[in-house]
Motif scaffolding. Structure first.
Motif, PDB file in Angstrom:
ATOM      1  N   LEU A 100      19.617 -21.642  12.666  1.00  0.00           N
ATOM      2  CA  LEU A 100      19.878 -22.106  14.020  1.00  0.00           C
ATOM      3  C   LEU A 100      21.342 -22.475  14.166  1.00  0.00           C
ATOM      4  N   TYR A 101      21.886 -22.209  15.336  1.00  0.00           N
ATOM      5  CA  TYR A 101      23.268 -22.597  15.639  1.00  0.00           C
ATOM      6  C   TYR A 101      23.298 -23.172  17.043  1.00  0.00           C
ATOM      7  N   THR A 102      23.881 -24.368  17.184  1.00  0.00           N
ATOM      8  CA  THR A 102      24.136 -24.888  18.523  1.00  0.00           C
ATOM      9  C   THR A 102      25.443 -25.666  18.477  1.00  0.00           C
ATOM     10  N   GLY A 103      25.827 -26.265  19.586  1.00  0.00           N
ATOM     11  CA  GLY A 103      27.128 -26.924  19.577  1.00  0.00           C
ATOM     12  C   GLY A 103      27.312 -27.859  20.729  1.00  0.00           C
ATOM     13  N   ARG A 104      28.507 -28.474  20.730  1.00  0.00           N
ATOM     14  CA  ARG A 104      28.814 -29.437  21.781  1.00  0.00           C
ATOM     15  C   ARG A 104      30.326 -29.533  21.936  1.00  0.00           C
ATOM     16  N   GLY A 105      30.759 -29.505  23.178  1.00  0.00           N
ATOM     17  CA  GLY A 105      32.180 -29.711  23.465  1.00  0.00           C
ATOM     18  C   GLY A 105      32.408 -31.193  23.686  1.00  0.00           C
ATOM     19  N   PRO A 106      33.197 -31.851  22.826  1.00  0.00           N
ATOM     20  CA  PRO A 106      33.316 -33.311  22.909  1.00  0.00           C
ATOM     21  C   PRO A 106      34.306 -33.737  24.004  1.00  0.00           C
ATOM     22  N   ILE A 135      25.986 -26.896  13.435  1.00  0.00           N
ATOM     23  CA  ILE A 135      26.358 -27.450  14.741  1.00  0.00           C
ATOM     24  C   ILE A 135      27.881 -27.468  14.866  1.00  0.00           C
ATOM     25  N   GLN A 136      28.382 -26.742  15.856  1.00  0.00           N
ATOM     26  CA  GLN A 136      29.827 -26.645  16.056  1.00  0.00           C
ATOM     27  C   GLN A 136      30.284 -27.664  17.109  1.00  0.00           C
ATOM     28  N   ILE A 137      31.270 -28.467  16.744  1.00  0.00           N
ATOM     29  CA  ILE A 137      31.847 -29.415  17.706  1.00  0.00           C
ATOM     30  C   ILE A 137      33.221 -28.878  18.095  1.00  0.00           C
ATOM     31  N   THR A 138      33.325 -28.431  19.350  1.00  0.00           N
ATOM     32  CA  THR A 138      34.527 -27.691  19.752  1.00  0.00           C
ATOM     33  C   THR A 138      35.617 -28.621  20.308  1.00  0.00           C
ATOM     34  N   ASP A 139      36.207 -29.422  19.397  1.00  0.00           N
ATOM     35  CA  ASP A 139      37.315 -30.286  19.825  1.00  0.00           C
ATOM     36  C   ASP A 139      38.516 -29.438  20.261  1.00  0.00           C
ATOM     37  N   ASP A 140      38.670 -28.264  19.649  1.00  0.00           N
ATOM     38  CA  ASP A 140      39.759 -27.362  20.059  1.00  0.00           C
ATOM     39  C   ASP A 140      39.570 -26.895  21.507  1.00  0.00           C
ATOM     40  N   GLU A 141      38.324 -26.550  21.855  1.00  0.00           N
ATOM     41  CA  GLU A 141      38.036 -26.104  23.222  1.00  0.00           C
ATOM     42  C   GLU A 141      38.394 -27.194  24.230  1.00  0.00           C
ATOM     43  N   LYS A 142      37.992 -28.419  23.927  1.00  0.00           N
ATOM     44  CA  LYS A 142      38.246 -29.495  24.883  1.00  0.00           C
ATOM     45  C   LYS A 142      39.735 -29.826  24.949  1.00  0.00           C
ATOM     46  N   PHE A 143      40.447 -29.720  23.831  1.00  0.00           N
ATOM     47  CA  PHE A 143      41.904 -29.898  23.860  1.00  0.00           C
ATOM     48  C   PHE A 143      42.535 -28.861  24.794  1.00  0.00           C
ATOM     49  N   VAL A 225      36.124 -18.227  18.653  1.00  0.00           N
ATOM     50  CA  VAL A 225      35.792 -19.387  17.815  1.00  0.00           C
ATOM     51  C   VAL A 225      34.336 -19.803  18.036  1.00  0.00           C
ATOM     52  N   GLN A 226      33.887 -19.712  19.271  1.00  0.00           N
ATOM     53  CA  GLN A 226      32.490 -20.059  19.551  1.00  0.00           C
ATOM     54  C   GLN A 226      31.532 -18.949  19.095  1.00  0.00           C
ATOM     55  N   ALA A 227      32.034 -17.732  18.999  1.00  0.00           N
ATOM     56  CA  ALA A 227      31.190 -16.631  18.524  1.00  0.00           C
ATOM     57  C   ALA A 227      30.955 -16.728  17.010  1.00  0.00           C
ATOM     58  N   PRO A 250      19.914 -22.006  20.437  1.00  0.00           N
ATOM     59  CA  PRO A 250      19.358 -22.695  21.603  1.00  0.00           C
ATOM     60  C   PRO A 250      20.502 -23.399  22.341  1.00  0.00           C
ATOM     61  N   CYS A 251      20.592 -23.218  23.657  1.00  0.00           N
ATOM     62  CA  CYS A 251      21.641 -23.883  24.434  1.00  0.00           C
ATOM     63  C   CYS A 251      21.313 -23.800  25.923  1.00  0.00           C
ATOM     64  N   ALA A 252      22.142 -24.430  26.747  1.00  0.00           N
ATOM     65  CA  ALA A 252      21.952 -24.299  28.199  1.00  0.00           C
ATOM     66  C   ALA A 252      22.495 -22.939  28.636  1.00  0.00           C
ATOM     67  N   ASP A 254      24.468 -21.896  30.768  1.00  0.00           N
ATOM     68  CA  ASP A 254      25.892 -21.693  31.110  1.00  0.00           C
ATOM     69  C   ASP A 254      26.698 -21.167  29.920  1.00  0.00           C
ATOM     70  N   GLN A 255      26.139 -21.243  28.704  1.00  0.00           N
ATOM     71  CA  GLN A 255      26.857 -20.742  27.522  1.00  0.00           C
ATOM     72  C   GLN A 255      26.632 -19.245  27.302  1.00  0.00           C
ATOM     73  N   ASP A 256      25.798 -18.634  28.132  1.00  0.00           N
ATOM     74  CA  ASP A 256      25.485 -17.218  27.915  1.00  0.00           C
ATOM     75  C   ASP A 256      26.710 -16.297  27.862  1.00  0.00           C
ATOM     76  N   TYR A 258      29.523 -16.654  26.470  1.00  0.00           N
ATOM     77  CA  TYR A 258      30.024 -16.620  25.096  1.00  0.00           C
ATOM     78  C   TYR A 258      29.180 -15.705  24.218  1.00  0.00           C
ATOM     79  N   PHE A 259      27.856 -15.797  24.423  1.00  0.00           N
ATOM     80  CA  PHE A 259      26.985 -15.079  23.491  1.00  0.00           C
ATOM     81  C   PHE A 259      26.750 -13.631  23.904  1.00  0.00           C
ATOM     82  N   ARG A 260      27.008 -13.357  25.176  1.00  0.00           N
ATOM     83  CA  ARG A 260      27.031 -11.961  25.609  1.00  0.00           C
ATOM     84  C   ARG A 260      28.188 -11.261  24.879  1.00  0.00           C
TER      85      ARG A 260
HETATM   86  N1  TRP Z   1      31.122 -24.686  24.594  1.00  0.00           N
HETATM   87  C1  TRP Z   1      30.132 -25.700  24.354  1.00  0.00           C
HETATM   88  C2  TRP Z   1      30.405 -26.912  25.260  1.00  0.00           C
HETATM   89  O1  TRP Z   1      31.389 -27.004  25.904  1.00  0.00           O
HETATM   90  C3  TRP Z   1      30.103 -26.141  22.919  1.00  0.00           C
HETATM   91  C4  TRP Z   1      29.468 -25.129  21.987  1.00  0.00           C
HETATM   92  C5  TRP Z   1      30.053 -24.481  20.920  1.00  0.00           C
HETATM   93  C6  TRP Z   1      28.118 -24.661  22.009  1.00  0.00           C
HETATM   94  N2  TRP Z   1      29.190 -23.679  20.294  1.00  0.00           N
HETATM   95  C7  TRP Z   1      27.987 -23.754  20.924  1.00  0.00           C
HETATM   96  C8  TRP Z   1      27.024 -24.940  22.819  1.00  0.00           C
HETATM   97  C9  TRP Z   1      26.758 -23.116  20.670  1.00  0.00           C
HETATM   98  C10 TRP Z   1      25.810 -24.313  22.554  1.00  0.00           C
HETATM   99  C11 TRP Z   1      25.684 -23.396  21.483  1.00  0.00           C
HETATM  100  O2  TRP Z   1      29.604 -27.811  25.318  1.00  0.00           O
END
Ligand code: TRP
Length: 412
Positions: A100-106, A135-143, A225-227, A250-252, A254-256, A258-260
């Motif tokens: 499983l892979y999911t993430g969060r933009g802090p 679980i990826q925490i995208t501090d770079d994305e938020k920066f 980076v998110q891929a 698994p994600c909301a 709106d992240q589609d 990226y994964f497309r």
């Molecule tokens: N881009 C997502 C966000 O802003 C963070 C994220 C990175 C993410 N990798 C993911 C979310 C994988 C769901 C699945 O919150």
């Protein structure tokens, strides 16, 4: 014309089509708004994005495979769409488990209850299928996207990591990483980032994400980076250099985008396309036209809110689908489709029978909004105080444990 030679995943939608198609709903990784009180039209979105609805047949299949009833998020269509979920189930059935892979933009210190949704689903999937999780925490994305310093983004990443750990993940099965921390120490990870970057053109990311000539090159390069965590070769410590471990994200929804993109590059990299499953958005207290926003304190219930704050916010702000007066409400009934308290109960009240009773009695006008609010307040106070208790126990050492690259309890 090589740039226009999009792969199949990318043909499904680009930004221009999106604007032509539906002026009302805006759904991309940075904006979600709808002009309808019922919120985004998810059936239309499925068609626009080219993903597939999660239907009964698929849910039955999951129940048969796991011997467990599916989570109420799935039963109630709160996770409602997917890409090739069947593929990971087929492989699982053949004894080839996925990860499983999911993430969060802090973007903020405090996470709100809406942020819990993908993690609750992920935890259920992990417990049910007994598989590793990254679980990826995208501090770079938020920066890159927000007005944050590097230090602040990194600090928020660490705070969010603590909240996520407090949801009860198992350190023997879970690897959590900040991009800033991990990109600088994992050659395998950065190699996959660059491989991905080489396979995606500026034209393609313009089409998928709506970037333009004035966007920083950091934003333009970020989707790679998110891929990257969707490919098992990016984590040699966990997968023993295997590049054929299938991935489920698994994600909301709106992240589609990226994964497309991720699914489009995968075959050209000689690796498996990840499967995805998508949730609806968690509505703001003010109603389903928008999702909760961490930057508006009154639109959300935060994991740091006190019992009194939870009570006051719901009583004061939760949009009501009830009648304007008691008489009107008794005569016409309440509208569950727009009532925020009812919508939240769908997420947080797992008892199907009770939820159905509330739906009937509220729709008929027998129950008043105040009753729904009271129920919801109690449920959220319990969830949040338990989360806070576990959060208080997460130390820097716990964070160190989860964020150190290592072999997990699974052999490859
Ligand atoms: N881009 C997502 C966000 O802003 C963070 C994220 C990175 C993410 N990798 C993911 C979310 C994988 C769901 C699945 O919150």
């Amino acid at each position: 014309m090589a740039d226009d030679d999009f792969g199949s995943e990318l043909k499904e939608m680009n930004i221009e089509d999106k604007e032509k198609d539906d002026a009302e709903d805006v759904v991309d990784p940075w904006n979600v708004t709808s002009s309808s009180a019922k919120g985004v039209d998810y059936d239309k979105l499925i068609i626009r994005f080219g993903c597939t609805k999660i239907d009964h047949e698929l849910l039955d299949r999951i129940e048969n495979l796991t011997g467990k009833p599916v989570h109420h998020f799935l039963r109630r269509g709160l996770f409602f769409a997917h890409r090739e979920l069947k593929m990971v189930l087929d492989m699982y059935e053949k004894g080839k488990p996925f990860y499983l892979y999911t993430g969060r933009g802090p973007s903020s210190q405090a996470m709100h209850v809406g942020h819990l949704i993908p993690f609750i689903m992920t935890k259920w999937l992990q417990d049910t299928f007994d598989v590793p999780l990254v679980i990826q925490i995208t501090d770079d994305e938020k920066f890159l996207w927000k007005d944050l310093t590097l230090d602040e983004a990194r600090r928020l990443a660490n705070e969010n990591i603590k909240d996520i750990i407090a949801m009860g993940f198992d350190p023997e099965k879970t690897f959590i990483f900040s991009d800033f921390q991990h990109m600088g120490r994992s050659e395998a990870f950065y190699r996959t980032v660059v491989k991905t970057q080489k396979l995606v053109t500026f034209n393609q990311v313009k089409g998928i994400f709506g970037f333009n000539d004035s966007d920083s090159i950091g934003k333009i390069a970020f989707p790679a980076v998110q891929a990257t965590p969707a490919f098992s070769c990016s984590f040699p410590e966990i997968f023993n250099n295997r590049k054929d471990v299938p991935c489920l994200i698994p994600c909301a929804i709106d992240q589609d985008p990226y994964f497309r993109m991720t699914r489009d590059v995968a075959p050209r990299m000689g690796v498996l396309k990840p499967s995805t499953m998508y949730s609806v958005f968690f509505p703001a207290l003010q109603g389903s036209q928008s999702k909760m926003s961490a930057s508006d304190p009154n639109s959300s219930i935060f994991l740091t809110d006190t019992n009194t704050q939870i009570k006051n916010k719901i009583n004061k702000y939760a949009f009501s689908g009830g009648g304007a007066t008691i008489e009107e409400h008794k005569a016409n009934g309440g509208n569950c489709d727009v009532d925020v308290s009812f919508q939240y109960l769908r997420f947080f009240l797992d008892d199907d029978e009770r939820l159905e009773q509330i739906r009937k009695d509220y729709s008929s006008g027998e129950l008043l909004t105040g009753y729904l609010k009271k129920d919801l307040i109690g449920i959220l106070q319990k969830i949040i105080s338990e989360q806070q208790k576990r959060r208080a126990e997460v130390t820097d050492e716990t964070v160190e444990l989860f964020t150190t690259p290592r072999k997990l309890k699974y052999d490859y």
